[in-house]
Motif scaffolding. Sequence first.
Motif, mmCIF file in Angstrom:
data_model
loop_
_atom_site.group_PDB
_atom_site.id
_atom_site.type_symbol
_atom_site.label_atom_id
_atom_site.label_comp_id
_atom_site.label_asym_id
_atom_site.label_seq_id
_atom_site.Cartn_x
_atom_site.Cartn_y
_atom_site.Cartn_z
ATOM 1 N N GLY A 22 52.628 41.797 35.989
ATOM 2 C CA GLY A 22 51.260 42.251 35.759
ATOM 3 C C GLY A 22 50.967 43.607 36.363
ATOM 4 N N ARG A 23 52.004 44.407 36.554
ATOM 5 C CA ARG A 23 51.843 45.724 37.191
ATOM 6 C C ARG A 23 52.175 46.863 36.237
ATOM 7 N NH1 ARG A 23 51.599 44.973 42.419
ATOM 8 N NH2 ARG A 23 52.303 47.066 42.988
ATOM 9 N N ASN A 35 44.940 32.124 37.793
ATOM 10 C CA ASN A 35 44.459 33.440 38.228
ATOM 11 C C ASN A 35 44.244 33.406 39.733
ATOM 12 O OD1 ASN A 35 44.438 33.947 35.496
ATOM 13 N ND2 ASN A 35 42.216 34.042 35.294
ATOM 14 N N SER A 75 42.823 38.321 36.842
ATOM 15 C CA SER A 75 43.349 38.058 35.497
ATOM 16 C C SER A 75 43.915 39.344 34.921
ATOM 17 C CB SER A 75 42.238 37.522 34.589
ATOM 18 O OG SER A 75 41.195 38.469 34.467
ATOM 19 N N THR A 76 44.754 39.192 33.916
ATOM 20 C CA THR A 76 45.396 40.359 33.306
ATOM 21 C C THR A 76 44.593 40.876 32.122
ATOM 22 O OG1 THR A 76 46.762 38.926 31.920
ATOM 23 C CG2 THR A 76 47.702 39.649 34.019
ATOM 24 N N SER A 123 50.388 44.582 30.169
ATOM 25 C CA SER A 123 49.491 43.649 30.842
ATOM 26 C C SER A 123 49.346 44.051 32.305
ATOM 27 C CB SER A 123 50.041 42.222 30.747
ATOM 28 O OG SER A 123 50.078 41.782 29.408
ATOM 29 N N ILE A 124 48.104 44.305 32.737
ATOM 30 C CA ILE A 124 47.838 44.749 34.103
ATOM 31 C C ILE A 124 46.918 43.748 34.789
ATOM 32 C CG2 ILE A 124 46.945 46.595 35.563
ATOM 33 C CD1 ILE A 124 49.440 47.377 34.010
ATOM 34 N N LEU A 125 47.315 43.318 35.979
ATOM 35 C CA LEU A 125 46.505 42.401 36.758
ATOM 36 C C LEU A 125 45.291 43.136 37.320
ATOM 37 C CD1 LEU A 125 46.053 39.658 38.189
ATOM 38 C CD2 LEU A 125 47.529 40.506 40.049
#
Length: 864
Positions: free
Chosen positions: A377-378, A733, A737-738, A746-748
């Motif tokens: 998620g980064r 979560n 959340s992403t 997809s980014i958290l």
Amino acid sequence: MSSTTPILHQNNHHQHRLLFSFTSKTTPFHSLHSLHFKRKPLLSFSSSYSASSSSQQHQSITRVSTAPVEYAPPPPDFNFHQEISRLKKLRSRLAVSQSLSHKLSVLDSDSRLKNFFNDKHSNYFARVLASLNLDQLFLIKCVIAAGQEHVLNLEPEYVESEARSDIKSALYALVEFIDRLDVNGRNSEAKDAVLEIEQVKDLNKLLKTLAEIEQFYDCVGGIIGYQVEVLELLAQSKFERKTTKSQHVHESMECQFLEIHVPSGLDLSQNTEYAAQAALWGIEGLPELGEIYPLGGSADRLGLVDHETGECLPAAMLPYCGRTLLEGLIRDLQAREFLYFKLYGKQCITPVAIMTSSAKNNHERITSLCERLRWFGRGQSSFQLFEQPLVPAVDAEDGQWLVMRPFAPVCKPGGHGAIWKLAHDKGIFKWFHDNGRKGATVRQVSNVVAATDLTLLALAGIGLHHGKKLGFASCKRSSGATEGINVLIEKKNLDGKWAYGLSCIEYTEFDKFGITRGPFSSNGLQADFPANTNILYVDLASAELVGSSENERSLPGMVLNTKKPIVYMDNFGDTHSVPGGRLECTMQNIADNFLNTYSSRCYKGVEDDLDTFMVYNERRRVTSSAKKKRKHADMSLHQTPEGSFLDILRNAYDILSQCDIKLPEIEGNDKYIDDGPPYLILLHPALGLLWEVTRQKFKGGSVSKGSELQIEVAEFLWRNVQLDGSLIIVAENVMGSTRIADNGESILQYGHRCGRCKLNNVKVLNKGIDWDCGDNTYWKHDVQWFEALKVILHGNAEFEASDVTLQGNHVFEVPDGHKLKITSGNSGLVVQLDPIEQNMMDTGSWHWNYKINGSHIVLELVEL
């Protein structure tokens, strides 16, 4: 070792220091000799068969001798001085060559190449060389010039282990030859093939490895320089037997005088106010920090194997507490970023640089894991994976490369010290700079407690706030651990100036300085010095200056550890264990480049002004490693997954016991070797990261022996909960959340639609874990249950339980967008599921508000 090679630092032989005093110039180098016995080959069959002429056919078949088996006479003693001198002259001539053709001419004039191409194999091997381009030809000729022509030998002299007799060797070779014949007695392989398919693969792999060595070790002369360094270190180790340690130190450190002191630093467990302030500096400075993980090691001691494929696995893939070790590193980092978000309300994604290698398919496996987990998620752009080269393992007697079969030398990663030069070569420092990063924290994947409480944050905070170049996180040494020591160096240079700085001596180098390896008493020499843990803060600009230097400074702490055997399998399937090693660098010895110089000697207070520093903490809050597989009969848990897991549980005890929660204290490791731990407590680091934050979320209650507590949610409250059994709370979560970014990744998003859980005056009673099950592996969190209370929070789901006893086996699964409340009623449990109000969907119906008060963080429960 050449005069410019950075070496490890000297140690302390008195109660608190070790003194070497010198008055003379460096003594002449003494030539050394080693006895190296090899058996005479009985047979020599070509690995492939050529039928281009009858004469060649005749030459390719060797008759089996029926003469008595005898040992060949030993070869002449190896003259280190003569070989080093030859290679250094060759290296110098290559260094001034302006073109590839000129370099090839220089190599062709070398005596080793002339001899090689004049022997009986030259015509045969010339056909192999004819298929190579000039760059590849240069690499092959460097191998020959370095005295390693046996790597290319297609008709190898069979060097046998003690387990196989010469007669048995002859039979093996005869069977191999017969297997190549068809029913008519002809060789069944293509008659015009110079190399077999497998040999072509090995040759291509060899050429790739050689190209990487030539490029990476360009600062010392490429392949030739690598061999020079190997021979000088071997000669040095043999020379030490004939000279004093003080003379060795003089020659290596280029100084008139050297003293080693026990270093001082901030004790985080004692100076708690300053420690808290330093941790806040670390949190505040997070947008200026990067993260560096050296994951290229082969981790042979773990013995990790994929049970489905049988393939060996790197340490990063070790399943630990329900996830791989690499996932654990990223979890710890995300907990820091979540803490930053809660304090400052800003999103911060730290760039992560990971040094991998091809050992055990390390690079491919780590890349595959990151892809499978969608880069945590980064975003892929927040990672840089760069692969360190493998280097040849060498025989401890004469520096000859160990070979499994033709074109296949035994290769291993060249140590984590390669990281600085490689980071420069691969543009990692520039990438950090482009992302606005000034410093970085460095930790190893096997150390599962490095981010505990405030150790890592305080280390980075002091480094950033005070503009330091390098910092060490240290602790008390353990007698059962193979680890180095941190030291304060004081030396008088040859120019008369005094130099000071913190550095490290690796445990493999203790013998050079008169330090006993093995158990030590509490009042002995080793006990005085703190442990080197390889948890570092580094100023990126300063590290880049070292990594970009076009000399040996870019390869700090070069060592050749020959104390452990090299184990490999030959092409017969036989396993060999040979005394040897490979050229390694140690990343922490970049400190050797950061000594401060003064015109006169400093007697007190010098450490505060140095560019290097150290923080100190209780050992289990700094280092506890899963480095080696525990043997069944081994009574020690040091550096095993079992031992490190017990330290995680001890840390959990330290957190909860100060929250008025009663739970059994964990005793010594020997208590749990056969019976397992007294309970399982696994707390997500985002619950607080800093213990003073975590403790504000817990208050009162108890955890009984044999219980299990697993909390995978950051927004959590525990008030007077009594646990006797298993309680597992898992949120999808945990920290947010992403969202899909503009680039499709997809980014958290921290704090957005988190899961939440509140427990107030709750009793949890169930049978819990089946502690008698023989299949339980507690450190993997792979256990069997009789009963458990499980709460599963989907999306932004919330769970609340108040004034209730939850007995027996329960699973409460709360859907996204809903709150589940459980209370007690006249007829039992009252379960109420309601949708979360629309205006609370993103922020939740309650949350913890984080505020800074002086040097501390205070939490306030906010209910909407």
